[in-house]
Design a protein around this motif. Structure first.
Motif, short mmCIF file in Angstrom:
data_model
loop_
_atom_site.label_atom_id
_atom_site.label_comp_id
_atom_site.label_asym_id
_atom_site.label_seq_id
_atom_site.Cartn_x
_atom_site.Cartn_y
_atom_site.Cartn_z
N SER A 1 0.97 -1.13 -0.02
CA SER A 1 0.01 0.02 -0.03
C SER A 1 0.73 1.35 0.07
O SER A 1 1.73 1.35 0.71
CB SER A 1 -0.95 -0.02 1.33
OG SER A 1 -1.58 1.27 1.43
N ARG A 2 0.29 2.22 -0.78
CA ARG A 2 1.21 3.36 -0.90
C ARG A 2 0.85 4.34 0.21
O ARG A 2 1.81 5.21 0.38
CB ARG A 2 0.91 4.28 -2.23
CG ARG A 2 1.28 3.39 -3.36
CD ARG A 2 2.80 3.27 -3.63
NE ARG A 2 3.11 2.46 -4.60
CZ ARG A 2 3.70 3.24 -5.81
NH1 ARG A 2 3.81 4.38 -5.83
NH2 ARG A 2 4.09 2.26 -6.87
N ALA A 3 -0.20 4.16 0.90
CA ALA A 3 -0.60 5.27 2.20
C ALA A 3 -1.02 4.58 3.48
O ALA A 3 -1.17 5.39 4.40
CB ALA A 3 -1.90 5.80 1.42
N LEU A 4 -0.81 3.23 3.48
CA LEU A 4 -1.15 2.74 4.69
C LEU A 4 -0.16 3.22 5.66
O LEU A 4 1.30 3.09 5.61
CB LEU A 4 -1.23 1.18 4.54
CG LEU A 4 -1.82 0.36 5.83
CD1 LEU A 4 -3.19 0.60 5.99
CD2 LEU A 4 -1.37 -1.10 5.74
N ALA A 5 -0.63 3.56 7.03
CA ALA A 5 0.58 3.84 8.20
C ALA A 5 0.24 2.82 9.05
O ALA A 5 -0.76 2.57 9.66
CB ALA A 5 0.11 5.27 8.68
N VAL A 6 1.22 1.86 9.36
CA VAL A 6 1.38 1.22 10.31
C VAL A 6 1.75 1.51 11.81
O VAL A 6 2.69 2.46 11.87
CB VAL A 6 2.42 -0.10 10.08
CG1 VAL A 6 2.37 -1.12 10.82
CG2 VAL A 6 1.53 -0.68 8.58
N GLY A 7 1.10 1.00 12.94
CA GLY A 7 1.62 1.41 14.18
C GLY A 7 0.62 0.89 14.97
O GLY A 7 -0.30 0.10 14.84
N PRO B 1 2.29 -5.48 19.52
CA PRO B 1 1.68 -5.62 18.14
C PRO B 1 0.93 -4.31 17.45
O PRO B 1 0.31 -3.78 17.95
CB PRO B 1 0.31 -6.67 18.51
CG PRO B 1 1.04 -7.62 19.81
CD PRO B 1 1.64 -6.36 20.66
N VAL B 2 1.15 -4.56 16.14
CA VAL B 2 0.77 -3.22 15.38
C VAL B 2 0.00 -3.64 14.10
O VAL B 2 0.11 -4.80 13.90
CB VAL B 2 1.98 -2.39 15.00
CG1 VAL B 2 2.74 -1.90 16.14
CG2 VAL B 2 3.05 -3.27 14.03
N THR B 3 -0.39 -2.95 13.67
CA THR B 3 -1.15 -3.01 12.32
C THR B 3 -1.52 -1.65 11.69
O THR B 3 -1.06 -0.63 12.13
CB THR B 3 -2.77 -3.71 12.68
OG1 THR B 3 -2.96 -4.30 11.35
CG2 THR B 3 -3.70 -2.89 13.10
N GLY B 4 -2.21 -1.67 10.52
CA GLY B 4 -2.54 -0.49 9.70
C GLY B 4 -3.76 0.17 10.19
O GLY B 4 -4.64 -0.54 10.29
N GLY B 5 -3.71 1.45 10.78
CA GLY B 5 -4.70 2.02 11.42
C GLY B 5 -5.37 2.97 10.27
O GLY B 5 -4.88 3.57 9.40
N PHE B 6 -6.83 3.02 10.69
CA PHE B 6 -7.53 3.63 9.82
C PHE B 6 -7.12 5.25 9.89
O PHE B 6 -7.16 5.68 8.97
CB PHE B 6 -8.83 3.41 10.12
CG PHE B 6 -10.16 4.37 9.28
CD1 PHE B 6 -10.39 3.86 8.10
CD2 PHE B 6 -10.72 5.55 9.90
CE1 PHE B 6 -11.25 4.72 7.25
CE2 PHE B 6 -11.59 6.11 9.26
CZ PHE B 6 -11.73 5.72 7.73
#
Length: 577
Positions: free
Chosen positions: A71-77, A323-328
């Motif tokens: 993904s070009r815009a997904l921000a993970v944390g 644990p992290v993931t892509g946040g909306f």
């Protein structure tokens, strides 16, 4: 080489990186970094970990996702739901505030990352489909309520505990005599301010003629303004001495190198929660990534996303995170701020690294009530009780799944809630497919089309019954078709032929094959022919490997109209005059 690039997407977008993209990515990184500093501290608090852990979990994971994600815009944390799941999971194996608690968080991130990478390598992203959208919506709604309730203790300044909604509410009520009025004022005022910023600041700035960039910076920087104001107030007025709880000393350093605990007892205790966190995080992340990609006519690779998110979690495990993931919310901010490539995430990680080294002393007097208000405002947007009304009016089964997920999550905890939601979804699916829709059809006059005799004015023949099977046949519903045909052909003695219209049947398993053989034998004994029509190629191939077609006491027709033409009663010839 192309296969290697698909495994490491940075080699693809990095080759075409331009100066214009650099400018856009830097601007987006500034906006996102401003938002993430208080948010990262807040989500670490939600997970029951030291505040610096939130910043650590937002540095290496972002860089690793930029290398491996698509993904070009997904921000993970850190995100709210995963932070809540983390607190719930590791709270069962270690006491908050101990070294064992921090090690358990690292282990949970390690197990989640390893599981995601394993799914990605074997291209098993479809496993996430077992979480239906109603279950996810119900779980996120319930989680939002739990998260907001869990932060009320910081707003009130009391020592309430609990993992379920009844436990939290009872604990809050029991500790009300400990209420700190100054903390309450800070918490309520900050919450009101953040809600006002979210809904009213941007329109106000627009009316004042502010530029788009300034509006974005100020509206997204609302939590930062709240942090600065309340921190200065606590420091200047000496409120910490009056019982206002503060963050305290935060280590002034880059993320340390850490090792997860891999003792068998710890791994065994955290394995199932890690799998649940992985799947829920992946579903949330991919949903956001696909939404943002569609806006620019781009695409993502879900299986490569598994590897990207897995790498991010492994990075968190070895750099003091959780644990992290892509946040909306952070991804939408990143997208709206103009991020062109994953390099924006790398620049954001650099900004957070600078903050970890240079800015952490400034949050010593930051009240925990401010961080709690940040969390409450963020998660209440996740609460969508309208899903109950929508599913009630559309599908009773989906309503049951949503309602059960919400109630069980609130009353028994997040892990039980999501596991029960998955189980209920699977059971409801099995129940619905165990009673497939089978319509008796007739010919629409003047056409070659066949429709349900109970919905349309169609032609039928008393000796011919055509049943359209609207479901694949397998062990759960095979006997249902047997009973339906048996009841239909024994209603009268005129029926001479039964046609099973297979236009909607995509598969027939072995149990269903045995049921078809039993139907064929039973109809043969009754002197009734069994025929098939519009059988799909793969189904025909599978039936051809058995002896069913050889023993079929009827025919297989290419179209239902052919079956109708061939099997309907022929008019008796007129007598010669």
């Amino acid at each position: 080489m192309s296969q290697f690039r698909s495994f490491l997407p940075i080699l693809h977008w990095g080759r075409t990186y331009s100066r214009a993209a650099l400018t856009n990515d830097l601007v987006a990184a500034v906006v996102v970094t401003i938002m993430l500093i208080p948010q990262s501290l807040a989500y670490a608090l939600l997970a029951g970990l030291p505040p610096e852990t939130g910043i650590y979990a937002s540095i290496a994971p972002i860089v690793l996702y930029a290398m491996f994600g698509t993904s070009r815009a997904l921000a993970v944390g850190p995100v709210a739901v995963v932070s809540l799941l983390t607190a719930s999971a590791i709270g069962q194996v270690a006491e908050q505030g101990t070294a064992g608690y921090a090690v358990a968080a690292l282990t949970l991130a390690f197990l989640s990352g390893g599981f995601l990478v394993l799914l990605g390598v074997f291209r098993l992203g479809m496993l996430a489909n077992f979480l239906s959208h109603p279950v996810i919506a119900g779980f996120i709604t319930a989680s939002g309520i739990l998260i907001a309730t869990s932060q009320m203790k910081h707003i009130l300044g009391v020592n309430a505990q609990g993992h379920t909604l009844p436990e939290m509410l009872w604990s809050l009520f029991a500790h009300l005599p400990e209420l700190n009025w100054i903390t309450l004022v800070i918490g309520v005022a900050t919450t009101a301010f953040l809600f006002w910023v979210r809904g009213n600041l941007k329109p106000l700035l627009s009316r004042l003629g502010s530029g788009p960039l300034l509006m974005d910076l100020l509206s997204k920087g609302g939590p930062v303004l709240a942090v600065l104001a309340t921190t200065f107030a606590v420091w200047g007025l000496g409120l910490a001495e009056q019982g206002v709880r503060i963050v305290g000393e935060v280590p002034q350093s880059l993320p340390p190198f850490t090792l997860p605990g891999l003792s068998w007892d710890l791994v065994e205790a955290l394995l199932v929660p890690a799998i649940l966190i992985s799947i829920i995080g992946f579903v949330e992340s991919v949903s956001v990534a696909q939404t943002l990609a569609a806006k620019k006519r781009q695409r993502i690779d879900p299986d490569q996303e598994l590897i990207g998110l897995g790498a991010a979690n492994l990075g968190a495990a070895f750099t003091g995170g959780f644990p992290v993931t892509g946040g909306f919310s952070r991804s939408m901010v990143n997208f709206d701020a103009g991020a062109q490539t994953p390099a924006a995430g790398i620049f954001t990680a650099f900004g957070l690294a600078v903050a970890a080294v240079a800015l952490t002393p400034l949050v010593f007097f930051l009240p925990k009530a401010t961080l709690a208000a940040t969390i409450i405002v963020a998660v209440l947007s996740l609460v969508d009780l309208s899903i109950l009304k929508k599913t009630w009016s559309y599908s009773l089964a989906d309503f049951v799944a949503v309602a059960a997920t919400i109630l069980l999550t609130l009353s028994l905890g997040v892990e039980v809630g999501v596991a029960s939601g998955v189980a209920i979804s699977v059971l409801l699916h099995l129940y619905k497919t165990s009673r497939p829709h089978v319509a008796e059809v007739g010919l629409v006059p003047g056409t070659q089309h066949f429709r349900n005799i109970n919905r349309h004015n169609v032609e039928t023949a008393p000796t011919l019954v055509t049943l359209r099977v609207d479901e694949s046949l397998y062990f759960v519903n095979a006997r249902f078709l047997e009973d339906l045909i048996q009841a239909r052909v024994t209603e009268g003695c005129e029926v001479r032929d039964v046609v099973l219209m297979f236009s909607a049947v995509n598969a027939v398993d072995y149990s269903a094959l045995e049921s078809l053989e039993a139907i064929n034998a039973r109809l043969l004994d009754m002197g009734v022919g069994l025929h098939l029509s519009e059988v799909k190629g793969p189904v025909m191939d599978r039936l051809g490997r058995s002896h069913f077609l050889e023993h079929l006491n009827g025919q297989v027709f290419l179209s239902q109209f052919d079956a109708w033409t061939h099997l309907q009663p022929k008019p008796a010839p007129r007598a010669a005059e």
